[in-house]
Design a protein around this motif. Structure first.
Motif, PDB file in Angstrom:
ATOM      1  N   LEU A  18     -16.722 -63.595 -38.010  1.00 18.70           N
ATOM      2  CA  LEU A  18     -17.464 -63.320 -36.790  1.00 18.70           C
ATOM      3  C   LEU A  18     -18.847 -63.966 -36.822  1.00 18.70           C
ATOM      4  O   LEU A  18     -19.588 -63.821 -37.778  1.00 18.70           O
ATOM      5  CB  LEU A  18     -17.625 -61.806 -36.610  1.00 18.70           C
ATOM      6  CG  LEU A  18     -16.425 -61.039 -36.048  1.00 18.70           C
ATOM      7  CD1 LEU A  18     -16.630 -59.541 -36.202  1.00 18.70           C
ATOM      8  CD2 LEU A  18     -16.198 -61.393 -34.594  1.00 18.70           C
ATOM      9  N   THR A  19     -19.175 -64.655 -35.762  1.00 15.52           N
ATOM     10  CA  THR A  19     -20.529 -65.138 -35.564  1.00 15.52           C
ATOM     11  C   THR A  19     -21.277 -64.130 -34.695  1.00 15.52           C
ATOM     12  O   THR A  19     -20.683 -63.236 -34.084  1.00 15.52           O
ATOM     13  CB  THR A  19     -20.527 -66.495 -34.852  1.00 15.52           C
ATOM     14  OG1 THR A  19     -19.980 -66.318 -33.530  1.00 15.52           O
ATOM     15  CG2 THR A  19     -19.692 -67.517 -35.615  1.00 15.52           C
ATOM     16  N   GLU A  20     -22.577 -64.284 -34.619  1.00 18.71           N
ATOM     17  CA  GLU A  20     -23.363 -63.398 -33.761  1.00 18.71           C
ATOM     18  C   GLU A  20     -22.917 -63.539 -32.303  1.00 18.71           C
ATOM     19  O   GLU A  20     -22.785 -62.546 -31.582  1.00 18.71           O
ATOM     20  CB  GLU A  20     -24.846 -63.712 -33.895  1.00 18.71           C
ATOM     21  CG  GLU A  20     -25.736 -62.804 -33.053  1.00 18.71           C
ATOM     22  CD  GLU A  20     -27.211 -63.096 -33.229  1.00 18.71           C
ATOM     23  OE1 GLU A  20     -28.030 -62.405 -32.595  1.00 18.71           O
ATOM     24  OE2 GLU A  20     -27.562 -64.032 -33.988  1.00 18.71           O
ATOM     25  N   GLU A  21     -22.666 -64.771 -31.872  1.00 22.67           N
ATOM     26  CA  GLU A  21     -22.267 -65.006 -30.479  1.00 22.67           C
ATOM     27  C   GLU A  21     -20.933 -64.349 -30.164  1.00 22.67           C
ATOM     28  O   GLU A  21     -20.795 -63.669 -29.128  1.00 22.67           O
ATOM     29  CB  GLU A  21     -22.172 -66.509 -30.215  1.00 22.67           C
ATOM     30  CG  GLU A  21     -21.786 -66.847 -28.775  1.00 22.67           C
ATOM     31  CD  GLU A  21     -21.679 -68.338 -28.533  1.00 22.67           C
ATOM     32  OE1 GLU A  21     -21.657 -68.736 -27.357  1.00 22.67           O
ATOM     33  OE2 GLU A  21     -21.606 -69.105 -29.515  1.00 22.67           O
ATOM     34  N   VAL A  22     -19.937 -64.531 -31.037  1.00 22.84           N
ATOM     35  CA  VAL A  22     -18.629 -63.917 -30.802  1.00 22.84           C
ATOM     36  C   VAL A  22     -18.748 -62.393 -30.821  1.00 22.84           C
ATOM     37  O   VAL A  22     -18.125 -61.696 -30.004  1.00 22.84           O
ATOM     38  CB  VAL A  22     -17.601 -64.411 -31.851  1.00 22.84           C
ATOM     39  CG1 VAL A  22     -16.308 -63.603 -31.769  1.00 22.84           C
ATOM     40  CG2 VAL A  22     -17.309 -65.888 -31.645  1.00 22.84           C
ATOM     41  N   SER A  23     -19.562 -61.857 -31.721  1.00 25.28           N
ATOM     42  CA  SER A  23     -19.737 -60.402 -31.804  1.00 25.28           C
ATOM     43  C   SER A  23     -20.293 -59.838 -30.503  1.00 25.28           C
ATOM     44  O   SER A  23     -19.779 -58.853 -29.965  1.00 25.28           O
ATOM     45  CB  SER A  23     -20.666 -60.052 -32.969  1.00 25.28           C
ATOM     46  OG  SER A  23     -20.135 -60.457 -34.194  1.00 25.28           O
ATOM     47  N   VAL A  24     -21.337 -60.479 -29.993  1.00 23.16           N
ATOM     48  CA  VAL A  24     -21.971 -59.982 -28.761  1.00 23.16           C
ATOM     49  C   VAL A  24     -21.046 -60.161 -27.562  1.00 23.16           C
ATOM     50  O   VAL A  24     -20.896 -59.252 -26.732  1.00 23.16           O
ATOM     51  CB  VAL A  24     -23.322 -60.687 -28.534  1.00 23.16           C
ATOM     52  CG1 VAL A  24     -23.883 -60.325 -27.152  1.00 23.16           C
ATOM     53  CG2 VAL A  24     -24.308 -60.305 -29.618  1.00 23.16           C
ATOM     54  N   ASN A  25     -20.393 -61.312 -27.466  1.00 22.19           N
ATOM     55  CA  ASN A  25     -19.538 -61.602 -26.315  1.00 22.19           C
ATOM     56  C   ASN A  25     -18.287 -60.737 -26.266  1.00 22.19           C
ATOM     57  O   ASN A  25     -17.630 -60.661 -25.224  1.00 22.19           O
ATOM     58  CB  ASN A  25     -19.128 -63.077 -26.317  1.00 22.19           C
ATOM     59  CG  ASN A  25     -20.272 -64.003 -25.964  1.00 22.19           C
ATOM     60  OD1 ASN A  25     -21.314 -63.565 -25.485  1.00 22.19           O
ATOM     61  ND2 ASN A  25     -20.084 -65.287 -26.217  1.00 22.19           N
ATOM     62  N   ASN A  26     -17.947 -60.102 -27.375  1.00 22.87           N
ATOM     63  CA  ASN A  26     -16.757 -59.254 -27.432  1.00 22.87           C
ATOM     64  C   ASN A  26     -17.096 -57.792 -27.710  1.00 22.87           C
ATOM     65  O   ASN A  26     -16.286 -57.058 -28.275  1.00 22.87           O
ATOM     66  CB  ASN A  26     -15.792 -59.792 -28.480  1.00 22.87           C
ATOM     67  CG  ASN A  26     -15.145 -61.096 -28.080  1.00 22.87           C
ATOM     68  OD1 ASN A  26     -14.154 -61.124 -27.366  1.00 22.87           O
ATOM     69  ND2 ASN A  26     -15.735 -62.208 -28.524  1.00 22.87           N
ATOM     70  N   SER A  27     -18.274 -57.374 -27.301  1.00 24.42           N
ATOM     71  CA  SER A  27     -18.706 -55.993 -27.467  1.00 24.42           C
ATOM     72  C   SER A  27     -18.755 -55.309 -26.099  1.00 24.42           C
ATOM     73  O   SER A  27     -19.755 -55.391 -25.387  1.00 24.42           O
ATOM     74  CB  SER A  27     -20.083 -55.932 -28.136  1.00 24.42           C
ATOM     75  OG  SER A  27     -20.024 -56.372 -29.468  1.00 24.42           O
ATOM     76  N   PRO A  28     -17.683 -54.621 -25.702  1.00 24.98           N
ATOM     77  CA  PRO A  28     -17.680 -54.013 -24.367  1.00 24.98           C
ATOM     78  C   PRO A  28     -18.795 -52.992 -24.159  1.00 24.98           C
ATOM     79  O   PRO A  28     -19.257 -52.805 -23.032  1.00 24.98           O
ATOM     80  CB  PRO A  28     -16.289 -53.381 -24.263  1.00 24.98           C
ATOM     81  CG  PRO A  28     -15.772 -53.304 -25.653  1.00 24.98           C
ATOM     82  CD  PRO A  28     -16.408 -54.425 -26.408  1.00 24.98           C
ATOM     83  N   ALA A  29     -19.254 -52.355 -25.218  1.00 20.41           N
ATOM     84  CA  ALA A  29     -20.330 -51.367 -25.059  1.00 20.41           C
ATOM     85  C   ALA A  29     -21.623 -51.996 -24.568  1.00 20.41           C
ATOM     86  O   ALA A  29     -22.463 -51.307 -23.985  1.00 20.41           O
ATOM     87  CB  ALA A  29     -20.572 -50.637 -26.382  1.00 20.41           C
ATOM     88  N   TRP A  30     -21.790 -53.307 -24.797  1.00 21.75           N
ATOM     89  CA  TRP A  30     -23.003 -53.983 -24.338  1.00 21.75           C
ATOM     90  C   TRP A  30     -22.800 -54.677 -22.990  1.00 21.75           C
ATOM     91  O   TRP A  30     -23.695 -55.358 -22.509  1.00 21.75           O
ATOM     92  CB  TRP A  30     -23.470 -55.003 -25.378  1.00 21.75           C
ATOM     93  CG  TRP A  30     -23.615 -54.478 -26.777  1.00 21.75           C
ATOM     94  CD1 TRP A  30     -23.423 -55.188 -27.921  1.00 21.75           C
ATOM     95  CD2 TRP A  30     -23.993 -53.161 -27.208  1.00 21.75           C
ATOM     96  NE1 TRP A  30     -23.634 -54.398 -29.023  1.00 21.75           N
ATOM     97  CE2 TRP A  30     -23.981 -53.146 -28.615  1.00 21.75           C
ATOM     98  CE3 TRP A  30     -24.317 -51.980 -26.536  1.00 21.75           C
ATOM     99  CZ2 TRP A  30     -24.282 -52.011 -29.368  1.00 21.75           C
ATOM    100  CZ3 TRP A  30     -24.618 -50.833 -27.283  1.00 21.75           C
ATOM    101  CH2 TRP A  30     -24.606 -50.857 -28.667  1.00 21.75           C
ATOM    102  N   MET A  31     -21.617 -54.513 -22.404  1.00 21.06           N
ATOM    103  CA  MET A  31     -21.337 -55.083 -21.085  1.00 21.06           C
ATOM    104  C   MET A  31     -21.590 -54.037 -19.996  1.00 21.06           C
ATOM    105  O   MET A  31     -21.557 -52.835 -20.262  1.00 21.06           O
ATOM    106  CB  MET A  31     -19.868 -55.525 -21.006  1.00 21.06           C
ATOM    107  CG  MET A  31     -19.502 -56.612 -21.980  1.00 21.06           C
ATOM    108  SD  MET A  31     -17.719 -56.983 -21.871  1.00 21.06           S
ATOM    109  CE  MET A  31     -17.599 -58.264 -23.120  1.00 21.06           C
ATOM    110  N   PRO A  32     -21.821 -54.485 -18.776  1.00 21.42           N
ATOM    111  CA  PRO A  32     -21.899 -53.519 -17.681  1.00 21.42           C
ATOM    112  C   PRO A  32     -20.586 -52.758 -17.551  1.00 21.42           C
ATOM    113  O   PRO A  32     -19.515 -53.289 -17.853  1.00 21.42           O
ATOM    114  CB  PRO A  32     -22.148 -54.391 -16.446  1.00 21.42           C
ATOM    115  CG  PRO A  32     -22.655 -55.690 -16.979  1.00 21.42           C
ATOM    116  CD  PRO A  32     -22.022 -55.875 -18.318  1.00 21.42           C
ATOM    117  N   ALA A  33     -20.659 -51.517 -17.119  1.00 19.49           N
ATOM    118  CA  ALA A  33     -19.440 -50.750 -16.870  1.00 19.49           C
ATOM    119  C   ALA A  33     -18.597 -51.462 -15.823  1.00 19.49           C
ATOM    120  O   ALA A  33     -19.131 -52.086 -14.901  1.00 19.49           O
ATOM    121  CB  ALA A  33     -19.791 -49.348 -16.383  1.00 19.49           C
TER     122      ALA A  33
END
Length: 252
Positions: A174-189
């Motif tokens: 996992l890269t930082e970018e892939v981690s963030v882009n695949n974290s639904p908790a950090w996405m809008p509902a």
């Protein structure tokens, strides 16, 4: 896992499902379908776990009988495993699979307007990502509310903690970018639909934290259920899904 494989082989024999149907031409892009007895049946699409790096759809056919016996059509897709692919690529494979099911499930007695996504562990992460998917951005011909019911069992909702987990580093890469882009908790509902999230009360503190996190992030309107179920650990939660008398099956 040996028990799951044995029960799954028995289920495939009894239900006479259709196996290894292609939903795409990429690596491991196949699915199994256990058709409904009649038309316009609700569809249960189950995505397996294994930390995105192990297990197979054939290990999970055992979840189907509890739903087909109630008149549902059950679909179990495969996806390529890390490190051959990234989690971003796996997520898009599942987008492709659900879009295929929407277009084709009527041929197997399923109603494309009544798809419920169910996933365990990594599969729980994937169904949550699918709930947040902008389907029109993927294919403008698809309805914006294609997936509006998701049930995540022991799901993972932010991948920074996964990225920091030593035994997963070599396989997930996992890269930082892939981690963030695949974290639904950090996405809008999501604008459409609801997520039910459960885990076993006997699971690790991190799975229990993730289970609460998604409700905190998206709010109770979008995540009305976030329960830790007494007496269950990370594998017995899946067996509970296949048990018609259990709370987890009832939620599905």
């Amino acid at each position: 896992f040996a028990q799951w494989a044995e029960e799954s082989a028995t289920a495939r024999g009894l239900l006479k499902g259709l196996t290894d149907i292609s939903y795409g031409s990429g690596l491991s892009e196949t699915l199994d379908i256990f058709p409904a007895a009649g038309p316009k049946a609700p569809v249960v699409l189950f995505i397996h776990g294994g930390y995105w790096r192990s297990l197979d759809k054939s290990d999970h056919s055992f979840v189907a009988p509890a739903f087909t016996s109630q008149g549902a059509c059950v679909v179990v897709p495969n996806y390529a495993l890390c490190p051959a692919v990234t989690i971003s690529q796996i997520t898009m494979q599942m987008v492709k699979a659900v879009a295929w099911v929407f277009r084709n499930v009527h041929r197997f007695g399923g109603d494309p307007k009544r798809i419920t996504l169910v996933g365990h562990s990594a599969g729980g992460h994937l169904v949550t990502m699918l709930l947040a998917c902008d389907w029109r951005a993927y294919d403008f011909a698809l309805p914006h509310d294609l997936a509006n019911k998701a049930f995540s069992i022991s799901g993972l909702y932010e991948l920074e903690s996964v990225r920091a987990t030593p035994f997963l580093k070599d396989s997930l890469r996992l890269t930082e970018e892939v981690s963030v882009n695949n974290s639904p908790a950090w996405m809008p509902a999501p604008k459409h639909g609801k997520l039910y999230s459960v885990c076993g009360a006997l699971e690790s503190a991190e799975f229990i934290r993730h289970n609460s996190l998604i409700q905190q992030a998206w709010g109770k309107t979008h995540v009305p259920v976030a329960e830790s179920i007494e007496g269950l650990q990370h594998f017995s939660v899946v067996e509970a899904l296949a048990n018609p008398g259990h709370r987890i099956h009832a939620l599905a």
